[in-house]
Design a protein around this motif. Structure first.
Motif, PDB file in Angstrom:
ATOM      1  N   SER A   7       0.840  -1.193   0.000  1.00 19.55           N
ATOM      2  CA  SER A   7       0.000   0.000   0.000  1.00 19.55           C
ATOM      3  C   SER A   7       0.880   1.250   0.000  1.00 19.55           C
ATOM      4  O   SER A   7       1.903   1.296   0.681  1.00 19.55           O
ATOM      5  CB  SER A   7      -0.894   0.012   1.242  1.00 19.55           C
ATOM      6  OG  SER A   7      -1.489   1.279   1.422  1.00 19.55           O
ATOM      7  N   PRO A   8       0.477   2.292  -0.756  1.00 22.73           N
ATOM      8  CA  PRO A   8       1.229   3.557  -0.720  1.00 22.73           C
ATOM      9  C   PRO A   8       1.333   4.125   0.690  1.00 22.73           C
ATOM     10  O   PRO A   8       2.251   4.891   0.988  1.00 22.73           O
ATOM     11  CB  PRO A   8       0.403   4.480  -1.627  1.00 22.73           C
ATOM     12  CG  PRO A   8      -0.319   3.550  -2.549  1.00 22.73           C
ATOM     13  CD  PRO A   8      -0.633   2.330  -1.728  1.00 22.73           C
ATOM     14  N   ALA A   9       0.411   3.727   1.561  1.00 19.79           N
ATOM     15  CA  ALA A   9       0.435   4.206   2.944  1.00 19.79           C
ATOM     16  C   ALA A   9       1.668   3.719   3.688  1.00 19.79           C
ATOM     17  O   ALA A   9       2.048   4.265   4.732  1.00 19.79           O
ATOM     18  CB  ALA A   9      -0.830   3.750   3.681  1.00 19.79           C
ATOM     19  N   LEU A  10       2.314   2.676   3.143  1.00 20.02           N
ATOM     20  CA  LEU A  10       3.518   2.142   3.788  1.00 20.02           C
ATOM     21  C   LEU A  10       4.782   2.866   3.355  1.00 20.02           C
ATOM     22  O   LEU A  10       5.869   2.531   3.815  1.00 20.02           O
ATOM     23  CB  LEU A  10       3.664   0.648   3.488  1.00 20.02           C
ATOM     24  CG  LEU A  10       2.704  -0.291   4.234  1.00 20.02           C
ATOM     25  CD1 LEU A  10       2.896  -1.720   3.762  1.00 20.02           C
ATOM     26  CD2 LEU A  10       2.918  -0.202   5.738  1.00 20.02           C
ATOM     27  N   ALA A  11       4.650   3.848   2.476  1.00 17.61           N
ATOM     28  CA  ALA A  11       5.827   4.589   2.007  1.00 17.61           C
ATOM     29  C   ALA A  11       6.650   5.175   3.158  1.00 17.61           C
ATOM     30  O   ALA A  11       7.885   5.097   3.122  1.00 17.61           O
ATOM     31  CB  ALA A  11       5.412   5.687   1.036  1.00 17.61           C
ATOM     32  N   PRO A  12       6.025   5.758   4.199  1.00 22.63           N
ATOM     33  CA  PRO A  12       6.831   6.255   5.327  1.00 22.63           C
ATOM     34  C   PRO A  12       7.638   5.150   6.013  1.00 22.63           C
ATOM     35  O   PRO A  12       8.769   5.381   6.453  1.00 22.63           O
ATOM     36  CB  PRO A  12       5.785   6.840   6.282  1.00 22.63           C
ATOM     37  CG  PRO A  12       4.646   7.226   5.390  1.00 22.63           C
ATOM     38  CD  PRO A  12       4.606   6.140   4.356  1.00 22.63           C
TER      39      PRO A  12
END
Length: 367
Positions: free
Chosen positions: A32-37
């Motif tokens: 998920s892009p939310a995991l980028a951090p």
């Protein structure tokens, strides 16, 4: 402040651009892009796994790919993502000094270091066809591999034996898993491997402490989960029956499908069309050359001659449709044809005789 932060500042890379890279990497890993951090945090951490890079029967293409990495650059990869304690091509030490550095890592970080293997391992005549520092490649791999957290076989030679293992295989060349069947081995085949896939594999390990999901050939599914054919920018021309007939012809200049020129994309699993090469600028098919199938086991024996078309692709039926579109085909599943765009191709030529109970019958084309 981490070394990565220093690197970004030194090279004028904004935090925003760095996070964009992390988002793209998350996408490549099917996260998920939310995991980028979290990806950014893993890259910035100082918990760098030690790496032993071994090079055996090969052309050094995978090291060349590493040295030409620009997402990240090889300097960032060496200094920040990994601690490459041994790599014959890029390390400053040589001879006994280099071998001592390797020995120190094997002893100090047993069970924690990563082994990257480039090139096939000769096994015939006790492995005498490749020796380094007085030891055979076979013995070196066994010594380093036994204490590794896991092993990454980069390039087709390390993964399956590659070109050295092609018939008649005079040195008895094998891939890493054949030598260490009990160890966790991740294969990144290709001639050479794409360094973005190596980066993704390492970042996955930093994030989750484990190897990514693998296919039956031990390849990460995020990189080898789809056929070249599925994501090829020339796929629409395949579906439309538009094929290059000769190098340099009008169809070639227009970017039509290279299947008839020997492209092995329908039988090759790799993410070349999506991540490409040279900072994502291009890849062989985009440049006008068919896929050679280099990420598949035994490709030199099974995919050659390189400029001959595939004899028969399971599930595609492309041979009968691309070469003799007028040949009567009775009993072929309409579902299979539809999946690969062949029904529309034949319908456009007015050759469908009837469709009944999911069966397609094709008329003989008038020559």
């Amino acid at each position: 402040m981490s070394r990565v932060t220093d690197f970004l500042k030194e090279y004028g890379i904004s935090r925003r651009d760095f996070l964009k890279y992390c988002t793209a990497l998350s996408g490549m890993l099917a996260l998920s892009p939310a995991l980028a951090p979290r990806v950014a945090e893993a890259i910035e951490s100082d918990n760098r796994p030690p790496v032993i890079w071994l090079e055996f029967q090969d052309c050094a293409g995978d090291s060349e790919s590493l040295l030409r990495a620009d997402r990240p650059t090889v300097a960032e990869l060496v200094l920040d993502h990994l601690s490459i304690d041994y790599h014959e091509t890029i390390m400053a030490a040589a001879g006994f000094q280099a071998e001592e550095a390797k020995k120190g890592t094997l002893e100090k970080y047993k069970g924690k270091y990563i082994v990257v293997v480039e090139g096939s391992i000769p096994t015939k005549d006790d492995g005498v066809y490749c020796t380094i520092g007085g030891k055979t490649a076979l013995d070196i791999l066994k010594e380093a591999g036994e204490g590794a957290a896991f092993i990454i076989a980069v390039g087709t030679c390390a993964a399956y034996g590659g070109l050295p293992a092609a018939y008649p295989n005079p040195t008895g060349a094998k891939g890493v898993k054949d030598i260490l069947p009990h160890k966790t081995v991740i294969n990144l085949p290709g001639c050479p491997m794409n360094v973005d896939n190596l980066t993704g594999t390492i970042v996955h390990y930093l994030l989750f402490g484990a190897a990514p999901a693998l296919d039956k050939f031990l390849r990460p599914k995020f990189a080898y989960g789809k056929r070249i054919h599925d994501n090829c920018e020339r796929r629409a021309h395949f579906d439309a029956g538009q094929f290059v007939e000769a190098w340099g012809d009008d169809a070639h200049r227009k970017g039509w499908c290279l299947y008839k020129m020997g492209c092995k994309g329908p039988e090759t699993f790799h993410n070349c069309p999506t991540i490409r090469w040279n900072d994502g600028l291009s890849w062989p098919v985009m440049a006008g050359h068919g896929c050679a199938g280099c990420s598949e086991p035994g490709f030199w024996d099974t995919m050659t001659p390189l400029y001959n078309r595939l004899p028969n692709v399971p599930g595609f039926g492309v041979e009968s449709t691309a070469t003799k579109i007028g040949t009567a085909v009775v009993g072929a599943s309409a579902v299979i044809f539809g999946t690969h765009g062949i029904v529309s191709l034949i319908r456009n030529r007015g050759l469908i005789k009837k469709v009944e109970n999911n069966e397609v019958e094709i008329e003989e084309e008038n020559k």
